[in-house]
Design a protein around this motif. Sequence first.
Motif, PDB file in Angstrom:
ATOM      1  N   SER A   1      35.386 -24.873  39.469  1.00  0.00           N
ATOM      2  CA  SER A   1      34.683 -26.156  38.999  1.00  0.00           C
ATOM      3  C   SER A   1      35.349 -26.200  37.330  1.00  0.00           C
ATOM      4  O   SER A   1      35.336 -25.102  36.541  1.00  0.00           O
ATOM      5  CB  SER A   1      33.181 -25.993  38.911  1.00  0.00           C
ATOM      6  OG  SER A   1      32.688 -27.120  38.407  1.00  0.00           O
ATOM      7  N   PRO A   2      35.435 -27.553  37.096  1.00  0.00           N
ATOM      8  CA  PRO A   2      35.916 -27.840  35.651  1.00  0.00           C
ATOM      9  C   PRO A   2      34.357 -28.088  34.898  1.00  0.00           C
ATOM     10  O   PRO A   2      33.448 -28.035  35.583  1.00  0.00           O
ATOM     11  CB  PRO A   2      36.304 -29.343  35.858  1.00  0.00           C
ATOM     12  CG  PRO A   2      36.017 -29.792  37.108  1.00  0.00           C
ATOM     13  CD  PRO A   2      35.909 -28.643  37.947  1.00  0.00           C
ATOM     14  N   ALA A   3      34.502 -27.803  33.812  1.00  0.00           N
ATOM     15  CA  ALA A   3      32.997 -27.519  32.998  1.00  0.00           C
ATOM     16  C   ALA A   3      33.307 -28.028  31.549  1.00  0.00           C
ATOM     17  O   ALA A   3      34.480 -28.296  31.056  1.00  0.00           O
ATOM     18  CB  ALA A   3      32.539 -26.254  33.115  1.00  0.00           C
ATOM     19  N   ALA A   4      32.154 -28.221  31.027  1.00  0.00           N
ATOM     20  CA  ALA A   4      32.001 -28.428  29.437  1.00  0.00           C
ATOM     21  C   ALA A   4      30.966 -27.648  28.796  1.00  0.00           C
ATOM     22  O   ALA A   4      29.872 -27.373  29.562  1.00  0.00           O
ATOM     23  CB  ALA A   4      31.475 -29.702  29.350  1.00  0.00           C
ATOM     24  N   GLU A   5      31.415 -26.880  27.694  1.00  0.00           N
ATOM     25  CA  GLU A   5      30.219 -25.771  27.149  1.00  0.00           C
ATOM     26  C   GLU A   5      30.139 -26.355  25.770  1.00  0.00           C
ATOM     27  O   GLU A   5      31.103 -26.977  25.092  1.00  0.00           O
ATOM     28  CB  GLU A   5      31.144 -24.610  27.053  1.00  0.00           C
ATOM     29  CG  GLU A   5      31.196 -23.636  28.085  1.00  0.00           C
ATOM     30  CD  GLU A   5      31.849 -22.495  28.124  1.00  0.00           C
ATOM     31  OE1 GLU A   5      31.373 -21.535  28.713  1.00  0.00           O
ATOM     32  OE2 GLU A   5      32.201 -22.071  27.095  1.00  0.00           O
ATOM     33  N   ILE A   6      28.830 -26.268  25.382  1.00  0.00           N
ATOM     34  CA  ILE A   6      28.525 -26.671  24.054  1.00  0.00           C
ATOM     35  C   ILE A   6      27.461 -25.342  23.680  1.00  0.00           C
ATOM     36  O   ILE A   6      26.530 -24.847  24.251  1.00  0.00           O
ATOM     37  CB  ILE A   6      27.317 -27.800  24.121  1.00  0.00           C
ATOM     38  CG1 ILE A   6      28.362 -29.208  24.470  1.00  0.00           C
ATOM     39  CG2 ILE A   6      27.009 -27.838  22.472  1.00  0.00           C
ATOM     40  CD1 ILE A   6      27.273 -30.030  24.626  1.00  0.00           C
ATOM     41  N   SER A   7      27.778 -25.022  22.447  1.00  0.00           N
ATOM     42  CA  SER A   7      27.069 -23.693  21.945  1.00  0.00           C
ATOM     43  C   SER A   7      26.745 -23.895  20.507  1.00  0.00           C
ATOM     44  O   SER A   7      27.361 -24.627  19.523  1.00  0.00           O
ATOM     45  CB  SER A   7      27.883 -22.417  22.021  1.00  0.00           C
ATOM     46  OG  SER A   7      29.120 -22.476  21.249  1.00  0.00           O
ATOM     47  N   THR A   8      25.756 -23.179  19.999  1.00  0.00           N
ATOM     48  CA  THR A   8      25.109 -23.101  18.514  1.00  0.00           C
ATOM     49  C   THR A   8      24.879 -21.904  18.191  1.00  0.00           C
ATOM     50  O   THR A   8      24.584 -21.070  19.094  1.00  0.00           O
ATOM     51  CB  THR A   8      24.037 -24.288  18.360  1.00  0.00           C
ATOM     52  OG1 THR A   8      23.669 -24.502  17.103  1.00  0.00           O
ATOM     53  CG2 THR A   8      23.027 -23.793  19.167  1.00  0.00           C
ATOM     54  N   LYS A   9      24.950 -21.552  16.917  1.00  0.00           N
ATOM     55  CA  LYS A   9      24.701 -20.331  16.373  1.00  0.00           C
ATOM     56  C   LYS A   9      23.745 -20.431  14.973  1.00  0.00           C
ATOM     57  O   LYS A   9      24.185 -21.430  14.203  1.00  0.00           O
ATOM     58  CB  LYS A   9      25.815 -19.399  16.096  1.00  0.00           C
ATOM     59  CG  LYS A   9      25.549 -18.158  15.401  1.00  0.00           C
ATOM     60  CD  LYS A   9      26.860 -17.318  15.033  1.00  0.00           C
ATOM     61  CE  LYS A   9      27.622 -17.122  16.329  1.00  0.00           C
ATOM     62  NZ  LYS A   9      26.890 -15.824  17.018  1.00  0.00           N
ATOM     63  N   LEU A  10      22.694 -19.656  14.885  1.00  0.00           N
ATOM     64  CA  LEU A  10      21.880 -19.948  13.726  1.00  0.00           C
ATOM     65  C   LEU A  10      21.522 -18.501  13.287  1.00  0.00           C
ATOM     66  O   LEU A  10      21.030 -17.803  13.861  1.00  0.00           O
ATOM     67  CB  LEU A  10      20.489 -20.816  14.060  1.00  0.00           C
ATOM     68  CG  LEU A  10      19.481 -20.838  12.983  1.00  0.00           C
ATOM     69  CD1 LEU A  10      20.249 -21.572  11.716  1.00  0.00           C
ATOM     70  CD2 LEU A  10      18.006 -21.200  13.553  1.00  0.00           C
ATOM     71  N   GLU A  11      21.611 -18.322  11.858  1.00  0.00           N
ATOM     72  CA  GLU A  11      21.296 -17.086  11.338  1.00  0.00           C
ATOM     73  C   GLU A  11      20.556 -17.507  10.030  1.00  0.00           C
ATOM     74  O   GLU A  11      20.747 -18.256   9.213  1.00  0.00           O
ATOM     75  CB  GLU A  11      22.526 -16.283  10.784  1.00  0.00           C
ATOM     76  CG  GLU A  11      23.408 -15.835  12.036  1.00  0.00           C
ATOM     77  CD  GLU A  11      24.748 -14.993  11.816  1.00  0.00           C
ATOM     78  OE1 GLU A  11      24.864 -14.948  10.224  1.00  0.00           O
ATOM     79  OE2 GLU A  11      25.374 -14.658  12.502  1.00  0.00           O
ATOM     80  N   TYR A  12      19.227 -16.759  10.001  1.00  0.00           N
ATOM     81  CA  TYR A  12      18.222 -16.966   8.794  1.00  0.00           C
ATOM     82  C   TYR A  12      17.836 -15.740   8.374  1.00  0.00           C
ATOM     83  O   TYR A  12      17.255 -14.951   9.104  1.00  0.00           O
ATOM     84  CB  TYR A  12      17.295 -17.840   9.239  1.00  0.00           C
ATOM     85  CG  TYR A  12      16.345 -18.467   8.429  1.00  0.00           C
ATOM     86  CD1 TYR A  12      16.553 -19.132   7.292  1.00  0.00           C
ATOM     87  CD2 TYR A  12      14.701 -17.899   8.421  1.00  0.00           C
ATOM     88  CE1 TYR A  12      15.621 -19.659   6.180  1.00  0.00           C
ATOM     89  CE2 TYR A  12      13.864 -18.385   7.564  1.00  0.00           C
ATOM     90  CZ  TYR A  12      14.369 -19.308   6.318  1.00  0.00           C
ATOM     91  OH  TYR A  12      13.564 -19.288   5.363  1.00  0.00           O
ATOM     92  N   GLU A  13      17.804 -15.653   7.051  1.00  0.00           N
ATOM     93  CA  GLU A  13      17.246 -14.556   6.376  1.00  0.00           C
ATOM     94  C   GLU A  13      15.879 -14.562   6.208  1.00  0.00           C
ATOM     95  O   GLU A  13      15.524 -15.379   5.149  1.00  0.00           O
ATOM     96  CB  GLU A  13      18.250 -14.282   5.131  1.00  0.00           C
ATOM     97  CG  GLU A  13      17.826 -12.929   4.542  1.00  0.00           C
ATOM     98  CD  GLU A  13      18.527 -12.626   3.275  1.00  0.00           C
ATOM     99  OE1 GLU A  13      17.982 -12.859   2.230  1.00  0.00           O
ATOM    100  OE2 GLU A  13      19.628 -12.579   3.243  1.00  0.00           O
ATOM    101  N   LEU A  14      15.026 -14.075   6.894  1.00  0.00           N
ATOM    102  CA  LEU A  14      13.557 -14.273   6.514  1.00  0.00           C
ATOM    103  C   LEU A  14      13.063 -13.468   5.332  1.00  0.00           C
ATOM    104  O   LEU A  14      12.324 -14.036   4.705  1.00  0.00           O
ATOM    105  CB  LEU A  14      12.740 -13.442   8.115  1.00  0.00           C
ATOM    106  CG  LEU A  14      13.163 -14.663   8.966  1.00  0.00           C
ATOM    107  CD1 LEU A  14      12.423 -13.684  10.441  1.00  0.00           C
ATOM    108  CD2 LEU A  14      12.528 -15.791   8.999  1.00  0.00           C
ATOM    109  N   SER A  15      13.702 -12.328   5.047  1.00  0.00           N
ATOM    110  CA  SER A  15      13.391 -11.321   4.076  1.00  0.00           C
ATOM    111  C   SER A  15      14.424 -10.396   3.773  1.00  0.00           C
ATOM    112  O   SER A  15      15.532 -10.528   4.475  1.00  0.00           O
ATOM    113  CB  SER A  15      12.031 -10.559   4.313  1.00  0.00           C
ATOM    114  OG  SER A  15      12.372  -9.523   5.242  1.00  0.00           O
ATOM    115  N   LYS A  16      14.406  -9.531   2.827  1.00  0.00           N
ATOM    116  CA  LYS A  16      15.410  -8.731   2.399  1.00  0.00           C
ATOM    117  C   LYS A  16      15.877  -7.761   3.533  1.00  0.00           C
ATOM    118  O   LYS A  16      17.009  -7.251   3.413  1.00  0.00           O
ATOM    119  CB  LYS A  16      15.024  -8.069   1.214  1.00  0.00           C
ATOM    120  CG  LYS A  16      15.103  -8.828  -0.059  1.00  0.00           C
ATOM    121  CD  LYS A  16      16.587  -9.317  -0.362  1.00  0.00           C
ATOM    122  CE  LYS A  16      16.716 -10.190  -1.749  1.00  0.00           C
ATOM    123  NZ  LYS A  16      18.014 -10.678  -1.906  1.00  0.00           N
TER     124      LYS A  16
END
Length: 407
Positions: free
Chosen positions: A318-333
């Motif tokens: 099947s043909p397809a389309a992909e969407i992705s996201t990446k999040l990185e967050y420093e909560l503390s040291k």
Amino acid sequence: MRSIFTMSFMENFRYCFIIFAFIMPLALVANELPEDSDTLHKVEDTSGLTPDEVRQVAKKLDKKAKAKKQKVRWEELSPTPVNADWVQTKSGEWFKGKIKAMYNEKLEFDSDEIGDYTFDFEDVQQIKSHQILSVNIENFALVSGIVRLKGDKLTIIQGDVQYTFKRDEIISFAPDAKDEKNFWSGKVTFSLDVRKGNSDQVDYSGQLNLKRRTAKSLLNIDYLGRISSKNSTEIANDHRLNLKYDRYITRYFFWTPISAEYYTDRYKNIANQVTAGAGIGYTIYDDKDTFWSISGGPAVVYTEYDTVEDNQDKQNYSPAAEISTKLEYELSKITDLKYDYKITLSDSKVGRYKHHMVMKLENELLSWLDLDLTGVWDYVASPKEDDQGNIPKKSDFQFLVGIGIDF
């Protein structure tokens, strides 16, 4: 229990063979893509000097800079790079070790004293490299040489030639090494849950992340697998391997010539599923504590089902389309939040759409050891029924507590 483990091991061996037969050619292709395949060129050192001779030139320049000061406070004295890189933070502390890479405003550093450590790049005041580094300068080129960074001024030394740039022109940098192992780093996480009593149940899972980084590209390989048994009967066995190769165009834009995923889960009636595609991406936000990017593009999905009803196709494309996201967050040291989400839109015959979401809290115990808490949510909108007419559930949830080792 031993028979279950043996069966799982043999199946996993087969899965690994399929995975690497599929993934490794893609990784090799990505590795062989020419550096001049886009508008960014590489400024080579044409001085004819060896790396050690270039270091001697840099050492003389360091001494010349010190000689200009008639009086130097002890706090302003800086070390001489001998068989090691040196990094100074804004607090004035110097750290000796080896620069691994700088990406997304994070400087990865390996020291015998503090182990693997990641500095916020904005907290770095000075860098004096012993290694030859390859620096990706925005809208200019890749420039290799001995690096001297002080405040907002970057100097790259190539023999008698010096290049000077502003700090905010740096996209990334990494060792310009011929030794392939210097480009790689990774992390492995193990989780185990054993329950005894009215029922005996064993759950074990593994996660692996490998990164190959140069100043211009990033190759990510991620594995997530789980095996569970209850009263000596297997109840779960699934494996997912992702590959993504990004090449940086500017500080915020990148393109993905190759992305691929291999997935198998017989309890969801998927014997083998391969998704391959390409795309473009953009970094939405990038500062000291937060990194957020999004990417996407066209793809194709091949699915082989474990069992199907009569007159049903066991294999589908099947043909397809992909969407992705990446999040990185420093909560503390010592605590970082990492979130990855990918959705694949495809034909209804291969699930219509699916998504894979991973949210992880990494809690640093030692410089090389983490306590990882991971939540996983897999979803398929239209799962395929098996030869008995049973339809797998759309959602699958996992919560993993494991020990992560950086290397």
